[in-house]
Structures are given as structure tokens and as C-alpha cells.
Write a protein that holds these residues in place. Structure first.
Motif, PDB file in Angstrom:
ATOM      1  N   MET A   1       0.833  -1.194   0.000  1.00  0.00           N
ATOM      2  CA  MET A   1       0.000   0.000   0.000  1.00  0.00           C
ATOM      3  C   MET A   1       0.869   1.245   0.000  1.00  0.00           C
ATOM      4  O   MET A   1       1.908   1.294   0.641  1.00  0.00           O
ATOM      5  N   GLU A   2       0.408   2.253  -0.705  1.00  0.00           N
ATOM      6  CA  GLU A   2       1.126   3.519  -0.810  1.00  0.00           C
ATOM      7  C   GLU A   2       0.203   4.647  -0.407  1.00  0.00           C
ATOM      8  O   GLU A   2      -0.983   4.661  -0.769  1.00  0.00           O
ATOM      9  N   THR A   3       0.720   5.596   0.362  1.00  0.00           N
ATOM     10  CA  THR A   3      -0.029   6.794   0.715  1.00  0.00           C
ATOM     11  C   THR A   3       0.434   7.936  -0.172  1.00  0.00           C
ATOM     12  O   THR A   3       1.623   8.252  -0.223  1.00  0.00           O
ATOM     13  N   VAL A   4      -0.510   8.527  -0.887  1.00  0.00           N
ATOM     14  CA  VAL A   4      -0.192   9.651  -1.769  1.00  0.00           C
ATOM     15  C   VAL A   4      -0.762  10.922  -1.152  1.00  0.00           C
ATOM     16  O   VAL A   4      -1.752  10.881  -0.405  1.00  0.00           O
ATOM     17  N   ILE A   5      -0.124  12.037  -1.438  1.00  0.00           N
ATOM     18  CA  ILE A   5      -0.582  13.309  -0.877  1.00  0.00           C
ATOM     19  C   ILE A   5      -0.767  14.308  -2.006  1.00  0.00           C
ATOM     20  O   ILE A   5       0.080  14.420  -2.906  1.00  0.00           O
ATOM     21  N   ASP A   6      -1.914  15.009  -1.984  1.00  0.00           N
ATOM     22  CA  ASP A   6      -2.264  15.970  -3.025  1.00  0.00           C
ATOM     23  C   ASP A   6      -2.909  17.192  -2.392  1.00  0.00           C
ATOM     24  O   ASP A   6      -3.684  17.080  -1.431  1.00  0.00           O
ATOM     25  N   GLU A   7      -2.599  18.356  -2.950  1.00  0.00           N
ATOM     26  CA  GLU A   7      -3.228  19.597  -2.495  1.00  0.00           C
ATOM     27  C   GLU A   7      -4.599  19.710  -3.142  1.00  0.00           C
ATOM     28  O   GLU A   7      -4.726  19.741  -4.364  1.00  0.00           O
ATOM     29  N   ILE A   8      -5.660  19.773  -2.332  1.00  0.00           N
ATOM     30  CA  ILE A   8      -7.034  19.808  -2.862  1.00  0.00           C
ATOM     31  C   ILE A   8      -7.655  21.199  -2.752  1.00  0.00           C
ATOM     32  O   ILE A   8      -8.701  21.467  -3.352  1.00  0.00           O
ATOM     33  N   ALA A   9      -7.043  22.073  -1.972  1.00  0.00           N
ATOM     34  CA  ALA A   9      -7.410  23.481  -1.845  1.00  0.00           C
ATOM     35  C   ALA A   9      -6.145  24.172  -1.344  1.00  0.00           C
ATOM     36  O   ALA A   9      -5.210  23.491  -0.918  1.00  0.00           O
ATOM     37  N   PRO A  10      -6.061  25.499  -1.410  1.00  0.00           N
ATOM     38  CA  PRO A  10      -4.831  26.162  -0.989  1.00  0.00           C
ATOM     39  C   PRO A  10      -4.397  25.760   0.429  1.00  0.00           C
ATOM     40  O   PRO A  10      -5.120  25.993   1.402  1.00  0.00           O
TER      41      PRO A  10
ATOM     42  N   MET B   1      -4.182  13.154   2.189  1.00  0.00           N
ATOM     43  CA  MET B   1      -3.287  12.002   2.231  1.00  0.00           C
ATOM     44  C   MET B   1      -4.159  10.762   2.106  1.00  0.00           C
ATOM     45  O   MET B   1      -5.051  10.542   2.929  1.00  0.00           O
ATOM     46  N   SER B   2      -3.926   9.961   1.098  1.00  0.00           N
ATOM     47  CA  SER B   2      -4.860   8.892   0.751  1.00  0.00           C
ATOM     48  C   SER B   2      -4.141   7.563   0.586  1.00  0.00           C
ATOM     49  O   SER B   2      -3.125   7.478  -0.104  1.00  0.00           O
ATOM     50  N   THR B   3      -4.710   6.534   1.217  1.00  0.00           N
ATOM     51  CA  THR B   3      -4.200   5.174   1.098  1.00  0.00           C
ATOM     52  C   THR B   3      -5.326   4.273   0.631  1.00  0.00           C
ATOM     53  O   THR B   3      -6.376   4.199   1.298  1.00  0.00           O
ATOM     54  N   TYR B   4      -5.129   3.617  -0.489  1.00  0.00           N
ATOM     55  CA  TYR B   4      -6.123   2.641  -0.952  1.00  0.00           C
ATOM     56  C   TYR B   4      -5.807   1.299  -0.298  1.00  0.00           C
ATOM     57  O   TYR B   4      -4.697   0.792  -0.400  1.00  0.00           O
ATOM     58  N   VAL B   5      -6.805   0.745   0.397  1.00  0.00           N
ATOM     59  CA  VAL B   5      -6.645  -0.528   1.103  1.00  0.00           C
ATOM     60  C   VAL B   5      -7.462  -1.575   0.344  1.00  0.00           C
ATOM     61  O   VAL B   5      -8.695  -1.594   0.439  1.00  0.00           O
TER      62      VAL B   5
ATOM     63  N   GLY C   1     -11.459  -2.339   0.034  1.00  0.00           N
ATOM     64  CA  GLY C   1     -12.071  -1.865  -1.202  1.00  0.00           C
ATOM     65  C   GLY C   1     -12.376  -0.384  -1.207  1.00  0.00           C
ATOM     66  O   GLY C   1     -13.288   0.066  -1.920  1.00  0.00           O
ATOM     67  N   MET C   2     -11.601   0.413  -0.458  1.00  0.00           N
ATOM     68  CA  MET C   2     -11.837   1.849  -0.431  1.00  0.00           C
ATOM     69  C   MET C   2     -10.571   2.584  -0.016  1.00  0.00           C
ATOM     70  O   MET C   2      -9.618   1.976   0.471  1.00  0.00           O
ATOM     71  N   THR C   3     -10.603   3.892  -0.205  1.00  0.00           N
ATOM     72  CA  THR C   3      -9.506   4.744   0.235  1.00  0.00           C
ATOM     73  C   THR C   3      -9.758   5.207   1.661  1.00  0.00           C
ATOM     74  O   THR C   3     -10.904   5.390   2.093  1.00  0.00           O
ATOM     75  N   PHE C   4      -8.671   5.416   2.387  1.00  0.00           N
ATOM     76  CA  PHE C   4      -8.712   5.994   3.724  1.00  0.00           C
ATOM     77  C   PHE C   4      -7.904   7.287   3.670  1.00  0.00           C
ATOM     78  O   PHE C   4      -6.699   7.262   3.397  1.00  0.00           O
TER      79      PHE C   4
ATOM     80  N   GLY D   1     -14.036   1.973  -3.565  1.00  0.00           N
ATOM     81  CA  GLY D   1     -13.120   1.927  -4.700  1.00  0.00           C
ATOM     82  C   GLY D   1     -11.962   2.891  -4.547  1.00  0.00           C
ATOM     83  O   GLY D   1     -11.878   3.687  -3.608  1.00  0.00           O
ATOM     84  N   GLU D   2     -11.045   2.807  -5.500  1.00  0.00           N
ATOM     85  CA  GLU D   2      -9.888   3.700  -5.545  1.00  0.00           C
ATOM     86  C   GLU D   2     -10.319   5.004  -6.185  1.00  0.00           C
ATOM     87  O   GLU D   2     -10.974   4.999  -7.235  1.00  0.00           O
ATOM     88  N   ALA D   3      -9.972   6.128  -5.589  1.00  0.00           N
ATOM     89  CA  ALA D   3     -10.527   7.411  -6.003  1.00  0.00           C
ATOM     90  C   ALA D   3      -9.434   8.392  -6.368  1.00  0.00           C
ATOM     91  O   ALA D   3      -8.383   8.457  -5.728  1.00  0.00           O
ATOM     92  N   ALA D   4      -9.700   9.198  -7.404  1.00  0.00           N
ATOM     93  CA  ALA D   4      -8.790  10.271  -7.798  1.00  0.00           C
ATOM     94  C   ALA D   4      -8.742  11.325  -6.692  1.00  0.00           C
ATOM     95  O   ALA D   4      -9.689  11.462  -5.909  1.00  0.00           O
ATOM     96  N   PRO D   5      -7.667  12.106  -6.619  1.00  0.00           N
ATOM     97  CA  PRO D   5      -7.573  13.111  -5.556  1.00  0.00           C
ATOM     98  C   PRO D   5      -8.713  14.125  -5.585  1.00  0.00           C
ATOM     99  O   PRO D   5      -9.253  14.489  -4.537  1.00  0.00           O
ATOM    100  N   LEU D   6      -9.085  14.583  -6.771  1.00  0.00           N
ATOM    101  CA  LEU D   6     -10.041  15.682  -6.890  1.00  0.00           C
ATOM    102  C   LEU D   6     -11.022  15.388  -8.010  1.00  0.00           C
ATOM    103  O   LEU D   6     -10.645  14.901  -9.080  1.00  0.00           O
ATOM    104  N   SER D   7     -12.297  15.685  -7.761  1.00  0.00           N
ATOM    105  CA  SER D   7     -13.350  15.487  -8.753  1.00  0.00           C
ATOM    106  C   SER D   7     -14.208  16.738  -8.816  1.00  0.00           C
ATOM    107  O   SER D   7     -14.392  17.426  -7.811  1.00  0.00           O
ATOM    108  N   TRP D   8     -14.744  17.013  -9.993  1.00  0.00           N
ATOM    109  CA  TRP D   8     -15.668  18.120 -10.169  1.00  0.00           C
ATOM    110  C   TRP D   8     -17.101  17.607 -10.366  1.00  0.00           C
ATOM    111  O   TRP D   8     -17.996  18.381 -10.661  1.00  0.00           O
ATOM    112  N   ASP D   9     -17.297  16.316 -10.181  1.00  0.00           N
ATOM    113  CA  ASP D   9     -18.611  15.693 -10.348  1.00  0.00           C
ATOM    114  C   ASP D   9     -19.315  15.550  -9.010  1.00  0.00           C
ATOM    115  O   ASP D   9     -18.691  15.583  -7.944  1.00  0.00           O
TER     116      ASP D   9
END
Length: 242
Positions: free
Chosen positions: A1-10, A15-19, A23-26, A161-169
Motif C-alpha cells: 500500500m502507498e499513501t499519496v498526498i495531493d493539495e485539494i485546496a490552498p 493524504m490517501s491510502t487505498y486498502v 475496497g476503499m480509500t482511507f 473503490g480507488e478514487a482520484a484526488p479531486l473530482s468536479w462531479d
């Protein structure tokens, strides 16, 4: 498992880990300011990953505040590991949750927060909102970051499920599917009203614990969620709280 970090607002980071077994991200949310705050601690087994990810943005010893949506393993399992690694950090949590759980669970005394209280981080401003039983837990509460209009949603809008850092939907369909699968929310007459209170804040970003962060008309999405729960309540027999 890998934890990725993304800026979602200023200066707000997911910080997201898919387990795969779950079957989901934490997700944990870092609000970077003069006094940085971590929202959600993650489970104890994820601490090496999540602490390393946080260290890419701010030294862990600078962490000043720790909080979470309610008392559960994925929200606060690693709480005392974070406290040990960040000597200046204090837990900031709702007064009720401190009284019934965190005063005993945490290795250092927490700072209890009243409903509506604002935590000034220096450059960021977090308003605490008590949301008892929404989506679940007597002690439930979330934060609204006022300078970026970001709602730290906790388990609201949970998605699998595995989710992208940011969505506009819209997050509504995925949240409905997760509700059908897990039945994780309390269905109470007060549920739509509590969610409506959050919609009145007019957030522009919804920072989810399980799923993508969503940028757009957060107020409309919350009103739609409140209406969806109102429909479930009207058409379901009482089944307790998830």
C-alpha cells in the motif's frame, strides 16, 4: 500500500491510502498553517505511511492540532502514535466526545470544542460543527475551513473503490451506492436538518474521508444528500444506526 498526498485546496492536503482488502480509500486531511492540523489519524498499521506523507509537506514535529470525525479505528486508531511523534500537538475534539472517550483514550489531555467554536490556526480558520449521529456516532462532528470554504466531511459521502484526488462531479451517486452496501448512516428525523445546516455554509470543496475530494457546488450536493436521506427515512422501517 502507498499513501499519496495531493493539495485539494490552498494549503489543504489529502493524504490517501487505498486498502484493497477494504475496497476503499482511507484519507487524512492536513490543514497547513502556522499551527498545522491533521484531521483523521488513520489506523495504527497505516501510521508509517501516513506520517511519511505528511512529512513531505511539514515536519511532523510542527504538527500542532489533531482531530477526527468521531471515535473509530480509521479516524483515531493511530492517535497516540501521532501524539508521540509530535510533542506539541493537542487533540481538539467535541466536548461530548472528549467526556465519553478521548479523555481516557488520548495520552495527553484533549482540548474540548463547543459547537460553533472557531480554532484559529494562523492563516486558516476552522469552525467546529457538532453533528451527532450524522452520519453516525453520538460524538460526531466536522470542521469547516473558512478561508477556502472547505468542508472536512468525515464519513459523509463515503464512496468505495480507488478514487482520484479531486473530482468536479457530484458525489451523490457513489454515496448512495455505499449506503446501500454498508448501511453506515443513522436514519433519524434530525438527519436531513443536520446536513442542511452544513449546506448553509456553502462549501466549495468537500474533503471526504473515503473517496475523492469534490470541488463545485457543495451546498447543492449537501441539499441533495439531505433529500436522499429524507426519502430513505420516509420509505424505510427503523433499522438502527450504521
Amino acid at each position: 500500500m502507498e499513501t499519496v498526498i495531493d493539495e485539494i485546496a490552498p494549503d489543504i492536503y489529502r493524504m490517501s491510502t487505498y486498502v484493497p482488502d477494504a475496497g476503499m480509500t482511507f484519507n487524512q486531511i492536513l490543514v497547513n498553517a502556522e499551527e498545522p492540523l491533521l484531521f483523521h489519524c488513520g489506523m495504527r498499521a497505516l501510521f508509517p505511511n501516513t506520517s511519511q506523507a505528511l512529512g513531505r509537506v511539514v515536519p511532523i514535529e510542527r504538527l500542532r492540532w489533531i482531530s477526527f470525525g468521531h471515535v473509530e479505528a480509521d479516524e483515531c486508531g493511530a492517535l497516540n502514535q501521532w501524539l508521540a511523534a509530535a510533542p506539541r500537538a493537542e487533540v481538539a475534539f467535541g466536548a461530548l466526545g472528549c467526556a465519553v472517550s478521548v479523555n481516557d483514550l488520548a495520552d495527553r489531555p484533549p482540548r474540548p470544542l463547543a459547537d460553533g467554536e472557531v480554532l484559529d490556526l494562523g492563516g486558516k480558520s476552522l469552525r467546529y460543527l457538532a453533528t451527532p449521529h450524522v452520519p453516525h456516532g453520538w460524538d460526531a462532528g466536522i470542521f469547516f475551513e473558512e478561508t477556502t470554504s472547505t468542508l472536512l466531511c468525515g464519513d459523509l459521502f463515503t464512496a468505495t473503490g480507488e478514487a482520484a484526488p479531486l473530482s468536479w462531479d457530484s458525489p451523490l451517486a457513489a454515496a448512495g451506492s455505499a449506503e446501500d452496501l454498508f448501511g453506515y448512516s443513522c436514519l433519524a428525523p434530525s438527519t436531513p436538518e443536520v446536513i442542511g445546516r452544513l449546506a448553509a455554509l456553502e462549501p466549495s470543496t468537500l474533503a471526504l474521508m473515503h473517496g475523492s475530494a469534490h470541488t463545485g457546488d457543495g451546498s447543492a450536493w449537501l441539499r441533495e444528500l439531505a433529500a436522499a436521506y429524507e426519502h430513505r427515512i420516509a420509505n424505510s422501517s427503523p433499522a438502527g444506526c450504521g
